[in-house]
Each structure stands twice: as structure tokens, then as C-alpha cells.
Motif scaffolding. Structure first.
Motif, mmCIF file in Angstrom:
data_model
loop_
_atom_site.group_PDB
_atom_site.id
_atom_site.type_symbol
_atom_site.label_atom_id
_atom_site.label_comp_id
_atom_site.label_asym_id
_atom_site.label_seq_id
_atom_site.Cartn_x
_atom_site.Cartn_y
_atom_site.Cartn_z
ATOM 1 N N GLY A 214 0.777 -1.278 0.038
ATOM 2 C CA GLY A 214 0.043 -0.002 0.139
ATOM 3 C C GLY A 214 0.918 1.249 0.092
ATOM 4 O O GLY A 214 2.177 1.091 -0.283
ATOM 5 N N GLU A 215 0.223 2.396 0.185
ATOM 6 C CA GLU A 215 0.982 3.729 0.367
ATOM 7 C C GLU A 215 1.484 3.751 1.717
ATOM 8 O O GLU A 215 1.149 3.262 2.724
ATOM 9 C CB GLU A 215 0.173 4.685 0.278
ATOM 10 C CG GLU A 215 -0.658 4.788 -1.319
ATOM 11 C CD GLU A 215 -1.605 5.977 -1.309
ATOM 12 O OE1 GLU A 215 -1.677 6.993 -0.681
ATOM 13 O OE2 GLU A 215 -2.138 6.058 -2.495
ATOM 14 N N ASP A 219 0.625 7.120 8.684
ATOM 15 C CA ASP A 219 -0.795 6.227 8.378
ATOM 16 C C ASP A 219 -0.697 4.900 8.657
ATOM 17 O O ASP A 219 -1.639 4.036 8.823
ATOM 18 C CB ASP A 219 -1.784 6.980 7.689
ATOM 19 C CG ASP A 219 -2.122 8.463 8.190
ATOM 20 O OD1 ASP A 219 -1.856 8.945 9.337
ATOM 21 O OD2 ASP A 219 -2.506 9.178 7.524
ATOM 22 N N ALA A 220 0.266 4.537 7.695
ATOM 23 C CA ALA A 220 0.375 3.121 7.213
ATOM 24 C C ALA A 220 0.999 2.118 8.337
ATOM 25 O O ALA A 220 1.293 0.857 8.194
ATOM 26 C CB ALA A 220 0.981 2.980 5.909
ATOM 27 N N GLU A 221 1.820 2.803 9.319
ATOM 28 C CA GLU A 221 2.693 2.075 10.140
ATOM 29 C C GLU A 221 1.665 1.003 10.950
ATOM 30 O O GLU A 221 2.095 -0.162 11.058
ATOM 31 C CB GLU A 221 3.298 3.187 11.088
ATOM 32 C CG GLU A 221 4.108 2.321 11.877
ATOM 33 C CD GLU A 221 4.865 3.095 12.989
ATOM 34 O OE1 GLU A 221 5.415 2.890 14.086
ATOM 35 O OE2 GLU A 221 5.009 4.549 12.595
ATOM 36 N N ARG A 222 0.732 1.440 11.399
ATOM 37 C CA ARG A 222 -0.360 0.446 11.992
ATOM 38 C C ARG A 222 -0.643 -0.953 11.343
ATOM 39 O O ARG A 222 -0.512 -2.002 11.776
ATOM 40 C CB ARG A 222 -1.598 1.163 12.799
ATOM 41 C CG ARG A 222 -2.427 0.033 13.246
ATOM 42 C CD ARG A 222 -3.346 0.872 13.782
ATOM 43 N NE ARG A 222 -4.329 -0.116 14.766
ATOM 44 C CZ ARG A 222 -5.612 0.161 15.478
ATOM 45 N NH1 ARG A 222 -6.043 1.465 15.148
ATOM 46 N NH2 ARG A 222 -6.499 -0.725 15.921
ATOM 47 N N SER A 223 -1.238 -0.657 9.997
ATOM 48 C CA SER A 223 -1.352 -1.696 9.092
ATOM 49 C C SER A 223 -0.001 -2.699 8.942
ATOM 50 O O SER A 223 -0.082 -3.725 8.734
ATOM 51 C CB SER A 223 -1.770 -1.058 7.712
ATOM 52 O OG SER A 223 -2.847 -0.462 7.842
ATOM 53 N N VAL A 224 1.139 -2.112 8.669
ATOM 54 C CA VAL A 224 2.309 -2.839 8.582
ATOM 55 C C VAL A 224 2.819 -3.681 9.797
ATOM 56 O O VAL A 224 2.931 -4.783 9.637
ATOM 57 C CB VAL A 224 3.377 -1.785 8.134
ATOM 58 C CG1 VAL A 224 4.577 -2.610 8.174
ATOM 59 C CG2 VAL A 224 3.192 -1.158 6.986
ATOM 60 N N ARG A 225 2.550 -3.055 11.007
ATOM 61 C CA ARG A 225 2.766 -3.886 12.197
ATOM 62 C C ARG A 225 1.885 -4.818 12.194
ATOM 63 O O ARG A 225 2.237 -6.145 12.777
ATOM 64 C CB ARG A 225 2.740 -2.814 13.207
ATOM 65 C CG ARG A 225 3.915 -1.897 13.367
ATOM 66 C CD ARG A 225 4.005 -0.921 14.790
ATOM 67 N NE ARG A 225 5.033 -0.128 14.591
ATOM 68 C CZ ARG A 225 6.332 -0.315 14.805
ATOM 69 N NH1 ARG A 225 6.833 -1.800 15.196
ATOM 70 N NH2 ARG A 225 7.000 0.689 14.963
#
Length: 230
Positions: A214-215, A219-225
Motif C-alpha cells: 500500500g501507500e 498512517d500506514a505504520e499500524r497496518s504494517v505492524r
């Protein structure tokens, strides 16, 4: 800038990457994250030509370079910094940089510009690389790559195994390089926060497959974790 499409590659009879696709934006950063053994380093080795894919395509600026040798990719503007703070240990810091600069039209200027990014190396110019700390050797490895004036830089866990103060310096330098334009970066990194601050795109690898993408951005840090915790 760099397109890795449906690439399959491995070692001998063991397949490591199973149809991986990654795109690095022009003048931007793409981060690849994943646990040890996920295939991150193998992906970079395939991108730079140290491993030949059994399937898929690698393109640089639209040109198919899948079968190009590593030195041909370097001539087209690719630079690779592998894991391990690699340098020629019996050469001084200055000699390590000069070895890369020799024969280049802007060699002297490129060395000066690299040292501006890593000013601590100036004071270490006469010290053998084998006597530098791990963080100093990593800075030297990055500076050597930048002396080639690449258009795309491939970084394999540049903050691994080095002291926190130098980690911060390396993070700042990579972020500054990304921000100033003219350079694309494919970053393999374990530090999620750093990777998400730097990257416009991210990819999570698990067992040789992209399981999340994703981008980038905070804001993406939580999704990556969450993807890495699975």
C-alpha cells in the motif's frame, strides 16, 4: 523507475521468491519489510543481477534488464548496499572512497558531496576501514554507493546491528536523499517507523510472497505492524 514483476528466483533447487511484484517510484522510496527468511535480501540480489530469475521481469526506466549483468545495471545508474557494513578493511576510509571515484568524470566532487552527507567520515579519512565501528563502516558503505551518483539505490537493512546514535544519522540521511529528488530508493528495513517515514510505497513479504502492500507514510505504520504480527 524500477519494476519487479512476477519474479521467481531461488538458490539451486530451492525457490525463495514465488512471483513477487514490486514497483519503486521515480524520485521516491519503496520499502520492503518482513521477518528473517522472508526473501527480502534475495529480492535485492535479483534486482541488482546477482541472482537470475527463473521467471518474471525486472525493468529499469522501462528497459528490460532481467538478463543484464550486475556491472551493466551499475552503468545504468543502479547502486547496491548489502547487509554487513561492507568495506575493504585494509584500505583507509579515503582509499575506499577513491577506489570508487577513480575514472569517474565527477569523482572528486562526488566524494566531497558524499562526505558532506556523512561528515564524521572526514575525521576518519586516514583510518583503515577494518578499524572503524560498525556504524562508521555502514556510513562508509553508503557513501561509496553515492559516489557512483546512482539514479536508484538499493539498501539492505542499513540500520541493522549498529548503535542507536548512528541509526538516527543514517535515517536522517536516507530521508534527506529521498526528499531532495533525483534518486529512487528500494529500502529493505526492519525498523517499521523509519521505513514508513521514508516510503511512498510499502510491501510486506512472507515466505517469498507479497502479503500486504500500500501507500507509505505514518498512517500506514499500524497496518504494517499488524501484517508483520501475523
Amino acid at each position: 523507475m524500477l519494476e519487479i514483476e512476477d519474479v521467481r528466483v531461488g538458490y539451486h533447487r530451492s525457490t525463495v521468491l514465488h512471483g513477487v511484484s514490486v514497483e519503486v517510484p521515480a524520485n521516491g522510496v519503496a520499502a520492503v519489510l518482513g521477518h528473517n527468511g522472508a526473501g527480502k535480501s534475495t529480492l535485492l540480489r535479483a534486482a541488482v543481477g546477482l541472482l537470475t530469475p527463473t521467471g518474471g521481469t525486472v525493468r529499469l526506466d522501462g528497459e528490460d534488464i532481467t538478463r543484464r549483468r550486475p556491472h551493466e545495471r551499475v552503468a545504468r545508474g543502479m547502486a547496491y548496499v548489502p547487509q554487513g557494513q561492507q568495506a575493504f578493511p585494509h584500505l583507509t576510509t579515503a582509499e575506499n572512497l577513491q577506489l570508487v571515484a577513480d575514472g569517474r568524470r565527477r569523482g572528486r566532487e562526488a566524494v566531497a558531496e558524499a562526505l558532506d552527507l556523512f561528515p564524521a567520515l572526514r575525521a576518519l579519512s586516514g583510518r583503515r576501514a577494518g578499524l572503524l565501528s560498525g556504524g562508521q563502516r555502514q556510513q562508509l558503505a553508503l557513501a561509496r554507493a553515492l559516489v557512483t551518483e546512482p539514479r536508484i539505490l538499493l539498501l539492505d537493512e542499513p540500520t541493522e546491528g549498529i548503535q542507536p546514535s548512528v541509526v538516527a544519522e543514517i535515517e536522517e540521511t536516507v530521508l534527506a536523499l529521498a526528499a531532495r529528488g533525483g534518486l529512487s530508493v528500494l529500502l529493505v528495513e526492519q525498523h517499521v517507523g523509519f521505513a514508513m517515514r521514508a516510503a511512498q510505497r510499502y510491501y510486506v513479504l512472507e515466505a517469498g510472497r507479497v502479503t500486504s502492500s500500500g501507500e507509505g507514510g505514518g498512517d500506514a505504520e499500524r497496518s504494517v505492524r499488524e501484517a508483520l504480527s501475523v
